[in-house]
Scaffold this motif. Structure first.
Motif, mmCIF file in Angstrom:
data_model
loop_
_atom_site.group_PDB
_atom_site.id
_atom_site.type_symbol
_atom_site.label_atom_id
_atom_site.label_comp_id
_atom_site.label_asym_id
_atom_site.label_seq_id
_atom_site.Cartn_x
_atom_site.Cartn_y
_atom_site.Cartn_z
ATOM 1 N N VAL A 1 0.869 -1.172 0.000
ATOM 2 C CA VAL A 1 0.000 0.000 0.000
ATOM 3 C C VAL A 1 0.905 1.221 0.000
ATOM 4 C CG1 VAL A 1 -0.221 -0.102 2.524
ATOM 5 C CG2 VAL A 1 -1.841 1.263 1.190
ATOM 6 N N ALA A 2 0.542 2.238 -0.798
ATOM 7 C CA ALA A 2 1.385 3.424 -0.928
ATOM 8 C C ALA A 2 0.577 4.693 -0.702
ATOM 9 C CB ALA A 2 2.035 3.472 -2.311
ATOM 10 N N ILE A 3 1.212 5.660 -0.052
ATOM 11 C CA ILE A 3 0.673 7.005 0.107
ATOM 12 C C ILE A 3 1.850 7.974 -0.012
ATOM 13 C CG2 ILE A 3 -1.237 6.299 1.614
ATOM 14 C CD1 ILE A 3 0.448 7.397 3.998
ATOM 15 N N THR A 4 1.581 9.275 0.137
ATOM 16 C CA THR A 4 2.656 10.248 0.335
ATOM 17 C C THR A 4 2.487 10.859 1.723
ATOM 18 O OG1 THR A 4 1.372 12.077 -0.593
ATOM 19 C CG2 THR A 4 2.756 10.812 -2.116
ATOM 20 N N ASP A 5 3.570 11.430 2.238
ATOM 21 C CA ASP A 5 3.470 12.142 3.508
ATOM 22 C C ASP A 5 3.354 13.645 3.248
ATOM 23 O OD1 ASP A 5 6.049 13.057 2.946
ATOM 24 O OD2 ASP A 5 7.035 11.780 4.435
ATOM 25 N N MET B 1 8.304 16.208 0.108
ATOM 26 C CA MET B 1 7.346 15.131 0.322
ATOM 27 C C MET B 1 7.990 13.791 -0.024
ATOM 28 S SD MET B 1 3.818 14.670 -1.840
ATOM 29 C CE MET B 1 4.705 14.499 -3.400
ATOM 30 N N ASN B 2 7.570 12.738 0.672
ATOM 31 C CA ASN B 2 8.077 11.392 0.422
ATOM 32 C C ASN B 2 6.957 10.475 -0.062
ATOM 33 O OD1 ASN B 2 10.967 11.433 1.695
ATOM 34 N ND2 ASN B 2 9.637 12.383 3.227
ATOM 35 N N VAL B 3 7.294 9.608 -0.995
ATOM 36 C CA VAL B 3 6.421 8.492 -1.341
ATOM 37 C C VAL B 3 6.732 7.369 -0.368
ATOM 38 C CG1 VAL B 3 5.864 6.748 -3.080
ATOM 39 C CG2 VAL B 3 6.228 9.127 -3.776
ATOM 40 N N LEU B 4 5.688 6.846 0.288
ATOM 41 C CA LEU B 4 5.839 5.808 1.300
ATOM 42 C C LEU B 4 5.178 4.528 0.826
ATOM 43 C CD1 LEU B 4 4.773 7.968 4.379
ATOM 44 C CD2 LEU B 4 7.113 7.555 3.570
ATOM 45 N N VAL B 5 5.899 3.441 0.877
ATOM 46 C CA VAL B 5 5.357 2.130 0.518
ATOM 47 C C VAL B 5 5.449 1.227 1.737
ATOM 48 C CG1 VAL B 5 5.580 0.107 -0.980
ATOM 49 C CG2 VAL B 5 6.051 2.394 -1.901
ATOM 50 N N TYR B 6 4.309 0.582 2.066
ATOM 51 C CA TYR B 6 4.230 -0.297 3.228
ATOM 52 C C TYR B 6 3.771 -1.691 2.813
ATOM 53 C CZ TYR B 6 4.074 4.146 5.805
ATOM 54 O OH TYR B 6 4.343 5.398 6.302
ATOM 55 N N ARG B 7 4.164 -2.674 3.636
ATOM 56 C CA ARG B 7 3.611 -4.019 3.488
ATOM 57 C C ARG B 7 2.256 -4.073 4.190
ATOM 58 N NH1 ARG B 7 9.121 -4.594 4.149
ATOM 59 N NH2 ARG B 7 10.129 -5.693 2.408
#
Length: 527
Positions: free
Chosen positions: A346-350, A356-362
């Motif tokens: 799942v991905a969002i930005t902060d 700004m960062n693109v964040l990818v999580y399991r």
């Protein structure tokens, strides 16, 4: 000397005054086409060259059982929020542009969906209330219309001369979805969830009919500004978005952090509150749960047997120290993307202050907290980096757009633009991190961009700075593999063609539709 703030207020006052005078003009008094502002003959109508259709390999997100087929169910195209369409959009071969003016002032058609017959089902915002409309996909003629209640933000804008109330309001039906039976499901400004069908009558004309009306006011504070309640003393909590889960429940979220469900079979309502948090974006759904991002954290939810939302896991992120120009609030501006070749991310930005960062999580519920974050990738320039639009996801790839500097249709008048930029980031096949694949200088101020997986083109809605003060808007096609512009086609000039956060949508017939401030624009290949 007039300051920028005073100038913006003056422009807002002019727009609001015009709205008061014209909001209730009859449709017969309005022209069909959106008018072009002066200067359209002084800018290029087309640049680049037609692109070959090069489909991108990979599998589409799983088809949601309670949504219309992928690509035609909502703002983000499917339940996973991928921003991809299986239809081939225009390739740039003698593009033809048509438009439809919805209202004298305003009229933007924010979300476009398509029924089984290829007809457009959309919600368009006017100062007298939102309009649910059924449009002919070729002519853009209105086939049926259903009037929704006026939002409190519109009343506030007119009475308090605060135009920002409208442009930062994501409630009232802008986020709706088309279900597996071609019915619209939306939350209106009265805190009601409606399920609305459309049907053809014996005389051949069309109509909308409300099939279900679920009243959420027992759970949602609703002392909102209206013409009969100009100075409310209580709390107003608008419903931002609705989506179904894989069991058929209708989930809803509110601006002030309420998360709830409706059981369509029984009408049972359940909810919880994320205290001190706002939800301004839509959300995504998959078999493993419902992904919602607030202005503080990313959540994964499931429903208990009685429908009560339950948090599976929560991940906070860097929300920065304030709201950036180009963001609705102090938090992530993205709807979560559920993606990955194994459907595991799942991905969002902060909203980090500098970049700004693109964040990818399991996504798994059994993932140790220390291993949940896959990567954190800073994007765009220092001090000029934000987005308030969903990422595009396909396979292990993500595309993010920079909206820094955009606030409303007055922001980019007199030939101004934003710093812009778009970036593609890929998660490594082994999940060990992420890599930047390309960076583009495309200037797409505020659109929800899309990818046509059938031809390999990304579609942005672009505005370049112009020294003559001409506000020229273009549909721009970018190669998904390389990040290079293929072509761009002029759609129109002037603030009426500003898309103001509306998405690009690729229709089943290959047309690209763009909601703009004064209505809707269609671009299709000639012939």
């Amino acid at each position: 000397m007039t300051t920028p703030t005073r100038r913006a207020r003056a422009l807002a006052l002019i727009a609001v005054s015009s709205a008061i005078a014209l909001a209730f003009a009859t449709p017969a008094a309005l022209a069909d086409d959106i008018p072009l502002a002066p200067g359209h003959r002084l800018v290029d109508a087309y640049e680049g060259a037609p692109a070959p259709a090069r489909p991108v390999p990979g599998d589409a997100p799983d088809q949601h059982p309670y949504l219309a087929p992928n690509g035609r169910s909502g703002m983000h195209a499917d339940g996973a929020g991928s921003g991809t369409h299986p239809f081939s959009g225009p390739l740039g071969r003698d593009p033809q542009v048509t438009s439809e003016k919805i209202a004298a002032v305003g009229g933007e058609c924010a979300t476009a969906t398509f029924d089984a017959g290829g007809r457009l089902v959309t919600v368009c915002g006017t100062f007298s209330g939102f309009l649910l409309k059924l449009l002919d996909p070729r002519t853009l003629d209105t086939l049926a219309e259903y009037k929704l209640p006026q939002r409190s933000s519109t009343v506030e804008a007119i009475t308090r001369l605060d135009f920002e109330k409208i442009f930062k309001d994501t409630s009232g039906g802008a986020y709706f979805y088309l279900d597996n039976r071609d019915r619209v499901v939306l939350a209106d400004s009265r805190q009601h969830v409606l399920r609305i069908a459309h049907r053809q009558k014996t005389d051949g004309t069309w109509e909308f009919a409300v099939e279900n009306d679920w009243d959420l006011t027992p759970l949602v504070p609703h002392d909102c500004v209206s013409w009969t309640n100009l100075f409310p003393s209580g709390v107003c909590d608008p419903i931002t978005s609705v989506m179904p889960d894989h069991d058929g429940r209708i989930w809803w979220v509110t601006r002030l952090g309420r998360v709830g469900t409706v059981d369509p079979a029984t009408g049972t309502l359940r909810s919880l509150r994320l205290d001190g948090e706002e939800i301004q974006n839509s959300f995504s759904v998959a078999r493993d749960g419902v992904s919602i991002v607030s202005d503080h954290a990313l959540y994964s939810f499931r429903a208990d047997p009685d429908g009560t939302p339950r948090v599976q896991w929560r991940q906070s992120y860097d929300r920065g120290t304030g709201t950036k120009p180009g963001s609705v609030n102090q938090g992530s501006g993205t709807t979560p993307d559920l993606f990955g070749t194994g459907d595991e991310f799942v991905a969002i930005t902060d909203n980090a202050d500098d970049r700004m960062n693109v964040l990818v999580y399991r996504r798994g519920t059994d993932v140790p907290e220390a291993e949940r974050l896959v990567c954190k990738v800073p994007v765009f320039g220092s001090g000029a980096s934000t987005t308030d639009n969903s990422l595009i996801s396909w396979g292990n790839s993500l595309v993010v757009e920079n909206n820094y500097g955009y606030e409303n249709p007055t922001t980019l008048t007199f030939g101004r633009s934003v710093v812009g930029g778009a970036t593609r980031i890929d998660v490594r096949p082994d999940g060990s991190g992420c890599d930047t694949v390309w960076e583009s200088d495309v200037r797409s101020p505020s659109t929800v961009p899309k990818l046509s997986t059938a031809n390999g083109l990304l579609y942005f809605y672009e505005k370049q700075p112009n020294r003559l003060g001409i506000d020229a808007w273009y549909l721009t096609a970018v190669d998904f593999r390389t990040g290079k512009r293929a072509w761009k086609q002029l759609t129109g000039t002037g603030p009426a063609y500003d898309n103001n956060w509306a998405p690009i949508t690729i229709g089943p017939d290959g047309t690209a539709y763009v909601g703009v401030f004064n209505g809707i624009v269609a671009v299709r290949d000639g012939g």
